[in-house]
Design a protein around this motif. Sequence first.
Motif, PDB file in Angstrom:
ATOM      1  N   ARG A 448       0.830  -1.203   0.000  1.00 40.48           N
ATOM      2  CA  ARG A 448       0.000   0.000   0.000  1.00 40.48           C
ATOM      3  C   ARG A 448       0.877   1.271   0.000  1.00 40.48           C
ATOM      4  N   GLU A 449       0.314   2.326  -0.592  1.00 45.33           N
ATOM      5  CA  GLU A 449       0.977   3.640  -0.585  1.00 45.33           C
ATOM      6  C   GLU A 449       0.766   4.293   0.785  1.00 45.33           C
ATOM      7  N   ASN A 451      -0.931   6.899   1.404  1.00 42.24           N
ATOM      8  CA  ASN A 451      -2.334   7.299   1.563  1.00 42.24           C
ATOM      9  C   ASN A 451      -3.276   6.124   1.743  1.00 42.24           C
ATOM     10  N   GLU A 453      -3.797   3.602  -0.413  1.00 44.72           N
ATOM     11  CA  GLU A 453      -4.238   2.950  -1.640  1.00 44.72           C
ATOM     12  C   GLU A 453      -3.314   1.784  -1.982  1.00 44.72           C
ATOM     13  N   SER A 455      -1.026  -0.473  -4.099  1.00 40.57           N
ATOM     14  CA  SER A 455      -0.161  -0.254  -5.267  1.00 40.57           C
ATOM     15  C   SER A 455       0.147  -1.565  -5.991  1.00 40.57           C
TER      16      SER A 455
END
Length: 484
Positions: A448-449, A451, A453, A455
């Motif tokens: 995950r990024e 933020n 989200e 990836s």
Amino acid sequence: MHSVTRSNPGAKRLLRVLLEALLPAFLLLAVALLMLNYHSTSNMVDDSIRHQLQETNGRLQGRLDNYLSGLDNLLSSTAENPQLAAIISAGDRQAAKAQLQKTLEHSHGEYLDLLILTRQDQYWTNMNSPLYLLEHRLTSLIADTPFYNKWASIELDPSPTPWTALIQRYPILSPDSGQIIGSLFGGMVLNDNLTLLSMLGQGLQNINVQLLLRGQPVGPAFVNSDIPGEILTRALAEQRPHGQIQGHYFSLQPLLINGEQSELQLLLLTDDAIFQQLQQSYGYHTLLTLILVLLTALALSLYTLRLVSSPLTRLTLFAEQIRRGHSASFQPDSIEEFNLLGASLEQSETSLHLHRLVFENMMEAVVIFDGANRLIYVNRAYSDITGQRLDEVAGQTPSLVLQRALGDKAWQLPWQMANATGSWQGEISPPVTTHHAGRMRLSISTLREINGETSHYVVIFSDRPTLNDIEEQRESLSGRKTGT
């Protein structure tokens, strides 16, 4: 091998960017310099012309003083002549006119417009110019003229035109009693005294001269250049000691008479030749400056392009070789920023190469999907296990890739758990249709990024029998070394 010509479009874009960035800056600098130069030059010209007009005004004041001094000496010597006093005492009017005629014929006498004798404070005779018929005004003229040895401006009002005269009164003394028996009046009419104007304007170039009395023109102007009448009108309306009107410079200063400031003023007005020369010179300098700015900007842009394009081309080729997976090394140049970028790319390539070696030599199959569930990478173990290469499965979804490798049902629950918790690992039992014997180890990680989200998804699986065989081989080798 890429050729250098590949960088020409980039070089052109760089040159365009440099020109777009540098030209406005250079043009703004040029405009600022031109405005500063014009302002400075204009001030210098204004100060120079103002000083020139002040010097001219001082020179004309000196000429007027000499002119009046010559008339004063002539009139005072005439009034002090004992013969004239005797003639007045005898009442010989014809002899008085003859004496006055000698005065007019003397040096400076030709400049006299008014020459009048009084006897016992009454008008007696005159030798005025026939142009000035003042008999009906002589009584008031005599009464209005200040008493003795002081030039004064007197307004005369003969029909049909009013006149302004500069006149002085001299006493005539009786040689016997020493008492005043008469007066000698001498002066000039300023309205049309061309001799005075010619004397004042002698040697002037491109400067018109106008006498004023209480702000109004007196007589004609001494014209040296063709200046529109509206300029004179505006200069009179300005009520300032100096200034500029449409390129015409003017100076308005009071004249001194008897060493004191009088109601007479001197207006000096130049033509606009100097102003036009200044504008032409400024226009030429403007064009020359713009050409120099353009040439400087072009030369600087070409130099910058030459300085930047070579290391930029090498850096671009280095990055292109890395992208294609070729072995490459970066050659440092004189620009530190490019060297830092090249070194960073080189370090990144080394790190990526190490990661590729690790992934390619793993016994487990590694499959990576992006955040949109499209396959972007499989390693060699995957190809050995499934018999499929990356170019055959790239871009496919997990439902196709994992179903083919792990079966239809075995991967779905672990995938859902990984989506929910971030990871899942354990053993699964693939169906017999997958050609895998026994159980398989499976690991799914969600990357995950910052933020939050998603990836990427990383899926690692292995065939347990195969791993067991490898472990047995390692134990066998270890036992042989121990026995030895």
